[in-house]
Each structure stands twice: as C-alpha cells, then as structure tokens.
Write a protein that holds these residues in place. Sequence first.
Motif, PDB file in Angstrom:
ATOM      1  N   LYS A  80     -22.002  28.371   6.834  1.00 31.70           N
ATOM      2  CA  LYS A  80     -22.332  27.373   8.195  1.00 31.70           C
ATOM      3  C   LYS A  80     -23.565  26.596   8.317  1.00 31.70           C
ATOM      4  CE  LYS A  80     -21.230  31.052  11.353  1.00 31.70           C
ATOM      5  NZ  LYS A  80     -21.697  31.887  12.451  1.00 31.70           N
ATOM      6  N   GLY A  81     -24.713  27.026   6.884  1.00 35.71           N
ATOM      7  CA  GLY A  81     -26.116  26.364   7.184  1.00 35.71           C
ATOM      8  C   GLY A  81     -25.024  25.026   6.419  1.00 35.71           C
ATOM      9  N   ARG A  82     -24.826  24.734   5.642  1.00 35.16           N
ATOM     10  CA  ARG A  82     -24.130  23.809   5.436  1.00 35.16           C
ATOM     11  C   ARG A  82     -23.526  22.851   5.790  1.00 35.16           C
ATOM     12  NH1 ARG A  82     -20.894  22.822  -0.872  1.00 35.16           N
ATOM     13  NH2 ARG A  82     -21.893  20.534  -1.264  1.00 35.16           N
ATOM     14  N   ALA A  83     -22.746  23.576   6.372  1.00 37.82           N
ATOM     15  CA  ALA A  83     -21.731  22.404   7.579  1.00 37.82           C
ATOM     16  C   ALA A  83     -21.994  22.019   8.567  1.00 37.82           C
ATOM     17  CB  ALA A  83     -20.926  23.528   8.098  1.00 37.82           C
ATOM     18  N   GLY A  84     -23.994  22.733   8.673  1.00 40.52           N
ATOM     19  CA  GLY A  84     -25.305  22.503   9.879  1.00 40.52           C
ATOM     20  C   GLY A  84     -26.162  21.212   8.901  1.00 40.52           C
ATOM     21  N   PHE A  85     -26.294  21.430   7.511  1.00 42.26           N
ATOM     22  CA  PHE A  85     -26.777  20.294   7.307  1.00 42.26           C
ATOM     23  C   PHE A  85     -25.703  19.279   6.952  1.00 42.26           C
ATOM     24  CE2 PHE A  85     -27.777  18.243   3.317  1.00 42.26           C
ATOM     25  CZ  PHE A  85     -28.719  18.043   2.894  1.00 42.26           C
ATOM     26  N   GLY A  86     -25.287  18.855   7.032  1.00 40.42           N
ATOM     27  CA  GLY A  86     -24.080  17.971   6.751  1.00 40.42           C
ATOM     28  C   GLY A  86     -24.424  17.613   8.376  1.00 40.42           C
ATOM     29  N   ASP A  87     -23.838  18.274   9.791  1.00 40.99           N
ATOM     30  CA  ASP A  87     -23.784  17.874  10.292  1.00 40.99           C
ATOM     31  C   ASP A  87     -25.170  16.452  10.935  1.00 40.99           C
ATOM     32  OD1 ASP A  87     -21.698  18.706  10.997  1.00 40.99           O
ATOM     33  OD2 ASP A  87     -22.406  20.962  12.325  1.00 40.99           O
ATOM     34  N   LEU A  88     -26.480  17.492  10.389  1.00 43.70           N
ATOM     35  CA  LEU A  88     -27.745  16.557  10.290  1.00 43.70           C
ATOM     36  C   LEU A  88     -27.917  15.723  10.174  1.00 43.70           C
ATOM     37  CD1 LEU A  88     -30.620  16.631  11.627  1.00 43.70           C
ATOM     38  CD2 LEU A  88     -31.273  18.517   9.442  1.00 43.70           C
ATOM     39  N   LYS A  89     -27.094  15.450   8.735  1.00 47.88           N
ATOM     40  CA  LYS A  89     -26.705  14.747   7.946  1.00 47.88           C
ATOM     41  C   LYS A  89     -26.070  13.081   8.503  1.00 47.88           C
ATOM     42  CE  LYS A  89     -25.508  14.532   3.290  1.00 47.88           C
ATOM     43  NZ  LYS A  89     -25.090  14.900   2.270  1.00 47.88           N
TER      44      LYS A  89
END
Length: 58
Positions: free
Chosen positions: A42-51
Amino acid sequence: MNKDQVKGRIEEAKGKVKEVTGKVLDDKGMEVEGNVQKNVGKGRAGFGDLKDDLKKNK
C-alpha cells in the motif's frame, strides 16, 4: 500507471492472500507477515500515486 503503482498493488494483493491463508491455517506468523507485506505494498502504491500526481501537475 507507473512501476511503483503496479509493484505496490501486486505486493498488496500477495500480502492479502498470505494474510487470509494465515487466518485459515491458524498460522499467526504467516498472518502477520501477510499484513506487513500488504501494508508495504500500500505504501509503495501510494508513493507511485504521488509520483504520478506530481508528474501530471508539472
């Protein structure tokens, strides 16, 4: 969709499967490991969303 979003969602799904398997087998270690893996995903996906959002707003 960028690679962080994809990999994060995959890890999240794998973690959820592992968590449910741990519950079914009454294996607390596997359940906890799956929960951690799910949250890391979830954290990595959220980071990807932010990028992705930052890229769109440039």
